[in-house]
Design a protein around this motif. Structure first.
Motif, PDB file in Angstrom:
ATOM      1  N   TYR A 321       0.791  -1.211   0.026  1.00 26.19           N
ATOM      2  CA  TYR A 321       0.038  -0.148  -0.034  1.00 26.19           C
ATOM      3  C   TYR A 321       0.910   1.260  -0.027  1.00 26.19           C
ATOM      4  O   TYR A 321       0.354   2.431  -0.056  1.00 26.19           O
ATOM      5  N   LEU A 322       2.283   1.101   0.322  1.00 22.04           N
ATOM      6  CA  LEU A 322       3.040   2.308  -0.044  1.00 22.04           C
ATOM      7  C   LEU A 322       3.282   2.694  -1.154  1.00 22.04           C
ATOM      8  O   LEU A 322       2.940   1.902  -2.103  1.00 22.04           O
ATOM      9  N   HIS A 323       3.844   3.906  -1.269  1.00 21.58           N
ATOM     10  CA  HIS A 323       4.393   4.394  -2.635  1.00 21.58           C
ATOM     11  C   HIS A 323       5.742   4.651  -2.658  1.00 21.58           C
ATOM     12  O   HIS A 323       6.182   5.128  -1.641  1.00 21.58           O
ATOM     13  N   THR A 329      10.691   9.569   6.474  1.00 21.28           N
ATOM     14  CA  THR A 329      10.362  10.259   7.857  1.00 21.28           C
ATOM     15  C   THR A 329       8.962   9.775   8.263  1.00 21.28           C
ATOM     16  O   THR A 329       8.881  10.169   9.543  1.00 21.28           O
ATOM     17  N   THR A 330       8.082   9.769   7.311  1.00 20.72           N
ATOM     18  CA  THR A 330       6.597   9.396   7.588  1.00 20.72           C
ATOM     19  C   THR A 330       6.081   8.226   8.004  1.00 20.72           C
ATOM     20  O   THR A 330       4.983   7.884   8.275  1.00 20.72           O
ATOM     21  N   LEU A 331       7.086   7.010   7.984  1.00 17.90           N
ATOM     22  CA  LEU A 331       6.863   5.676   8.167  1.00 17.90           C
ATOM     23  C   LEU A 331       6.841   5.315   9.492  1.00 17.90           C
ATOM     24  O   LEU A 331       7.334   6.111  10.240  1.00 17.90           O
ATOM     25  N   VAL A 480      -6.055  -4.038   9.895  1.00 19.32           N
ATOM     26  CA  VAL A 480      -4.545  -4.543   9.190  1.00 19.32           C
ATOM     27  C   VAL A 480      -3.827  -3.385   9.140  1.00 19.32           C
ATOM     28  O   VAL A 480      -4.130  -2.165   9.084  1.00 19.32           O
ATOM     29  N   ALA A 481      -2.423  -3.699   9.162  1.00 16.99           N
ATOM     30  CA  ALA A 481      -1.300  -2.511   9.016  1.00 16.99           C
ATOM     31  C   ALA A 481      -1.678  -1.532   7.572  1.00 16.99           C
ATOM     32  O   ALA A 481      -2.146  -2.089   6.795  1.00 16.99           O
ATOM     33  N   GLY A 482      -1.719  -0.427   7.967  1.00 14.08           N
ATOM     34  CA  GLY A 482      -1.710   0.502   6.772  1.00 14.08           C
ATOM     35  C   GLY A 482      -3.397   0.912   6.701  1.00 14.08           C
ATOM     36  O   GLY A 482      -3.863   1.414   5.717  1.00 14.08           O
ATOM     37  N   SER A 483      -4.411   0.301   7.587  1.00  5.78           N
ATOM     38  CA  SER A 483      -5.912   0.641   7.425  1.00  5.78           C
ATOM     39  C   SER A 483      -6.100   1.831   7.727  1.00  5.78           C
ATOM     40  O   SER A 483      -7.218   2.333   7.204  1.00  5.78           O
TER      41      SER A 483
HETATM   42  P1  ADP Z   1      -2.438   2.114  10.409  1.00  8.92           P
HETATM   43  O1  ADP Z   1      -2.163   2.886  11.547  1.00  8.92           O
HETATM   44  O2  ADP Z   1      -3.749   1.382  10.341  1.00  8.92           O
HETATM   45  O3  ADP Z   1      -1.292   1.024  10.264  1.00  8.92           O
HETATM   46  P2  ADP Z   1      -2.236   4.481   9.021  1.00  8.92           P
HETATM   47  O4  ADP Z   1      -3.156   5.436   9.636  1.00  8.92           O
HETATM   48  O5  ADP Z   1      -0.661   4.634   9.596  1.00  8.92           O
HETATM   49  O6  ADP Z   1      -2.477   2.880   9.144  1.00  8.92           O
HETATM   50  O7  ADP Z   1      -1.802   4.622   7.506  1.00  8.92           O
HETATM   51  C1  ADP Z   1      -3.161   4.642   6.653  1.00  8.92           C
HETATM   52  C2  ADP Z   1      -2.587   5.049   5.256  1.00  8.92           C
HETATM   53  O8  ADP Z   1      -2.249   6.455   5.037  1.00  8.92           O
HETATM   54  C3  ADP Z   1      -1.447   4.203   4.703  1.00  8.92           C
HETATM   55  O9  ADP Z   1      -1.765   4.019   3.414  1.00  8.92           O
HETATM   56  C4  ADP Z   1      -0.484   4.908   4.865  1.00  8.92           C
HETATM   57  O10 ADP Z   1       0.748   4.737   3.893  1.00  8.92           O
HETATM   58  C5  ADP Z   1      -0.643   6.313   4.495  1.00  8.92           C
HETATM   59  N1  ADP Z   1       0.007   7.267   5.515  1.00  8.92           N
HETATM   60  C6  ADP Z   1       0.154   7.386   6.802  1.00  8.92           C
HETATM   61  N2  ADP Z   1       0.701   8.400   7.262  1.00  8.92           N
HETATM   62  C7  ADP Z   1       1.163   9.111   6.016  1.00  8.92           C
HETATM   63  C8  ADP Z   1       1.747  10.512   5.711  1.00  8.92           C
HETATM   64  N3  ADP Z   1       2.311  11.123   6.757  1.00  8.92           N
HETATM   65  N4  ADP Z   1       1.855  10.622   4.545  1.00  8.92           N
HETATM   66  C9  ADP Z   1       1.469  10.234   3.347  1.00  8.92           C
HETATM   67  N5  ADP Z   1       0.853   8.834   3.606  1.00  8.92           N
HETATM   68  C10 ADP Z   1       0.712   8.805   5.028  1.00  8.92           C
END
Ligand code: ADP
Ligand code: ADP
Ligand code: ZN
Ligand code: ZN
Length: 740
Positions: A321-323, A329-331, A480-483
């Motif tokens: 789901y990432l690009h 830094t936002t991970l 799930v992760a990324g939801s």
């Molecule tokens: P979860 O906490 O359920 O794992 P997140 O809320 O962290 O999910 O992420 C939801 C979606 O938003 C994902 O596709 C993630 O890649 C995207 N995302 C999260 N933070 C950022 C950010 N700072 N910039 C761009 N996309 C983001």
């Protein structure tokens, strides 16, 4: 010949009690045990530290100084080591030029692809590197972002200038800048800004023609102009205060030139199969793979193969789901850890030692399988894999499980078991017992006292989510992760002023310890003064009674010109921090320095003072009874920091507060989960609202209210699938995990 292994003899780092253990090589070995039992001390501070140290020794001093420094562990002997790679939860961090693409090397292949088969035909691949002058956007220097004024935060429209409508520091009535705006006759200082005309507000903010027309002097400067001149368009070193002001009144926005694609106009225009590199970098990795497979030119077949192999690997560990353009830094910590793992899968090194710290953090049970497959792949490539983990699903794939314990701190530090997971289940150890215990679902959930609503949230992937968060109860956010769990929590915090209890380090000073953090230092000094009849301040190492040679730190730092500074124990006080005169005074047979050596649990038993006990007990209540009172807070793990913060909230919060916790079970052994649940319950019982993001099913089962997001990650998620009581959930990944 027997199995090849890493042989450790007489390990004594931190709480280890001369541990002897053979860790088989070329296997997945999982270390388990209660929190504080010594897993990290053995795996990170002993095995990884010695491997790192020995590797560094093979380099000349000049190179060595550029490598992470390892201190040598307290161990009688280790052999059978190989070069170590530590993959922990540290975020990939600081560098704004690092993206998912660059960190996984996929960007290198994409650049190659564009340089070979792009239209119009292009030259070198560095034209597609945003870190190279040949490729970078000149406006943002390849960062993709610019810091701009957050003008909407500059003014409070409901106030007049006199009442402090300009929120920037120094603009209030009587402050330095006030007269330059309120007293010049142009603006009405008594009327709320909402009642001004748009022209007047623009003149105040931006100056220019608009202001001239209202009759300001030629050198009048709008507050935005002034702010940007002083704070943004300056090359001065900014003071801490100015940096804070900048953080409050600016935001970063996509670069107006490249729109965030980081490349210059010529490079942005090149296409492969009709797509620009920018468009591809914004595509989800799972789709990008299919797109790249469509490139069939024979000249780039090897590049396509290498690139798709990597993209598929990222997808398999649940990060599809990432690009590629996403800044690292936002991970999240868990995402960073998995991205780094993929990077190592791609290399062809063998005979390495990989050391993981709780790789399942941030993973829904649904995603854990992908992670364990990755560990097995690393092993099958010919590496040794050592993992510290609490999740039974990871223990289940281990070739060998090693348990430390039986307790935490002084009550741990011994080898209590090694063998297969099946053998562990029958071994009667603390982990075996915790595995055998079945936790049930809460049968009488609490009733909410009300609700706070998040309306129409669309941060990141959220699809206009509107959801009620019940107050006065424990709500668990799953998915799930990324939801979108963190995104929803962030919206909740932004709109309702919640208190976030996170895992960031506490205490920046070297002097911060549980004693200073809990506020027990004061009562402790009073107690000693009362018993000895000398002034209180003598019992403070920082002032009156501290050792003069180390300033009460117990250690002395020697800075060497080219090498790392060396920290050595102070020769005068031998690390005891106080003068001998002060140490002569005792309470219950303990000097003030002896108190630092006590664990929280021991302090409760031995210090005869209600005030001290009251404050120390909060640490015991959050499962930190094994900490030493004098242990520097900088040595605590993320999970321990989080529990320490909870302890403080248990003491401080008197008015009903909304708390948000992100995976509080991180670093917690199964048997400590009851303690954590007890703490969360106590917060709720005091009238607070608690919202936790959590994957641990024991916590999920104890929720009063469940909000499940999904169904997938990224674009495939961002919806509320279920809200209600745990027993009623059906049909989602979380429901399946609960049923399994
Ligand atoms: P979860 O906490 O359920 O794992 P997140 O809320 O962290 O999910 O992420 C939801 C979606 O938003 C994902 O596709 C993630 O890649 C995207 N995302 C999260 N933070 C950022 C950010 N700072 N910039 C761009 N996309 C983001
Ligand atoms: P685990 O990884 O099993 O949770 P640790 O190895 O982190 O346990 O900790 C074992 C014990 O050593 C704990 O009592 C902990 O507080 C203590 N400890 C850990 N790091 C340090 C340190 N740098 N200095 C002093 N004590 C430490
Ligand atoms: Zn730009
Ligand atoms: Zn000293």
């Amino acid at each position: 010949m027997g199995e090849r292994s890493i042989r450790i003899r007489g390990a004594r780092t931190n709480n280890l009690r001369s541990v002897d253990v053979d860790v088989p090589r070329n296997r997945v070995v999982v270390f388990v045990g209660r929190s504080g039992s010594g897993k990290s001390s053995l795996v990170f501070d002993t095995i990884a530290a010695e491997a790192g140290y020995q590797l560094n020794e093979t380099f000349p001093p000049f190179t060595r100084n550029r490598l992470p420094s390892w201190s040598r562990p307290d161990v009688a002997g280790i052999d059978g080591l190989s070069p170590v790679v530590v993959i922990d939860q540290r975020r990939i961090g600081g560098n704004a030029r690092s993206t998912v693409g660059t960190i996984t090397d996929t960007w290198t292949y994409l650049r190659l692809l564009f340089s070979r088969v792009g239209t119009p035909h292009v030259g070198e691949s560095n034209r597609f590197s945003f870190n190279d002058p040949a490729g970078m956007c000149p406006t943002c220097q390849g960062l993709g972002q610019k810091v701009v004024s957050a003008v909407d935060r500059f003014l409070d429209l409901d106030r007049s200038l006199k009442d402090g409508a300009i929120l920037l520091p120094g603009f209030g009535d009587g402050r330095y800048w006030y007269a330059r705006y309120a007293d010049i006759g142009t603006f009405d200082a008594d009327t709320p800004l909402r009642d001004w005309t748009q022209q007047e507000r623009d003149a105040l903010l931006y100056g220019g023609e608009q202001a001239r027309r209202l009759g300001t002097e030629k050198n009048y400067e709008g507050i935005v102009e002034r702010f940007e001149r002083i704070h943004l368009h300056t090359s001065d070193n900014l003071s801490q205060r100015k940096q804070e002001t900048i953080a409050r009144f600016t935001r970063s926005a996509d670069c107006p030139d490249c729109g965030g694609d980081r490349l210059n106009a010529a490079s942005r225009a090149v296409t492969v199969h009709g797509h620009t590199i920018g468009a591809l970098s914004r595509m989800e990795i799972s789709e990008l793979g299919d797109e790249i497979r469509g490139v069939t030119d024979a000249t780039v077949a090897p590049v396509v193969a290498a690139l798709t192999e990597r993209l598929d690997a990222i997808d398999r560990i649940g990060l599809g789901y990432l690009h590629l353009g996403r800044a690292t830094t936002t991970l999240s910590g868990g995402e960073s850890q998995r991205i780094r793992t993929v990077r190592h899968l791609g290399n062809s090194l063998v005979e390495m030692l990989y050391v993981f710290d709780e790789p399942t953090v941030g993973l829904h049970p649904h995603d854990v399988e992908a992670m364990t497959a990755l560990l097995e792949q690393l092993r099958d490539k010919g590496n040794s894999v050592v993992v510290v983990e609490h999740d039974p699903a990871v223990m289940a794939v281990a070739d060998r499980v090693v348990e430390l314990g039986p307790g935490a701190g002084d009550r741990g530090g011994r080898l209590v078991f090694q063998g297969t997971f099946d053998e562990l289940r029958r071994a009667g150890t603390p982990t075996a017992e915790a595995l055998a215990r079945r936790r049930s679902t809460k049968d009488t959930p609490r009733t909410a006292t009300g609700a706070v609503t998040v309306t129409d949230a669309h941060r990141n992937n959220l699809r206009n989510v509107t959801v009620d968060i019940p107050t006065g109860v424990l709500t668990v956010l799953t998915g799930v992760a990324g939801s979108g769990k963190s995104s929803l929590a962030a919206e909740l915090v932004a709109r309702h002023d919640a208190v976030v209890i996170d895992q960031k380090p506490v205490g920046t000073s070297r002097r911060s310890t549980p004693v200073t953090y809990t506020g027990v230092a004061g009562p402790l000094r009073k107690l000693f003064a009362r018993h000895s009849g000398v002034p209180e301040r003598l019992f403070s190492a920082n002032s009156g009674g501290g050792c003069p040679d180390c300033g009460g730190l117990g250690t002395v730092r020697t800075d060497l010109a080219f090498m790392d500074g060396q920290e050595t124990v102070c020769e005068t006080c031998h690390g005891r921090r106080f003068t001998p005169e002060v140490l002569r005074h005792t309470v219950a047979g303990l000097s003030i320095a002896d108190v630092d050596e006590l664990t929280v649990a021991e302090a409760l038993d031995r210090i005869p003072d209600a005030d001290v006990a009251h404050r120390v007990r909060q640490l015991d209540e959050v499962g930190l009874g094994y900490l030493r009172l004098g242990q520097p807070l900088s040595t605590l793990s993320g999970g321990e920091c989080q529990r320490l913060k909870v302890a403080r909230e248990l003491r401080d919060a008197d008015r009903a507060t909304l708390y948000v916790l992100d995976e509080p079970t991180t670093g917690l052994h199964l048997s400590d989960i009851d303690t954590l649940l007890g703490v969360l319950d106590r917060l709720v019982d005091r009238g607070h609202t608690v919202v936790v993001i959590e994957h641990n099913l024991d916590i999920v089962r104890q929720a009063d209210w469940l909000i499940d997001l999904g169904p997938g990650p990224g674009r495939h998620g961002g919806r509320v699938l279920f809200q209600g009581h745990v027993t009623d959930i059906t049909g989602t990944a979380t429901a399946r995990a609960l049923a399994a």
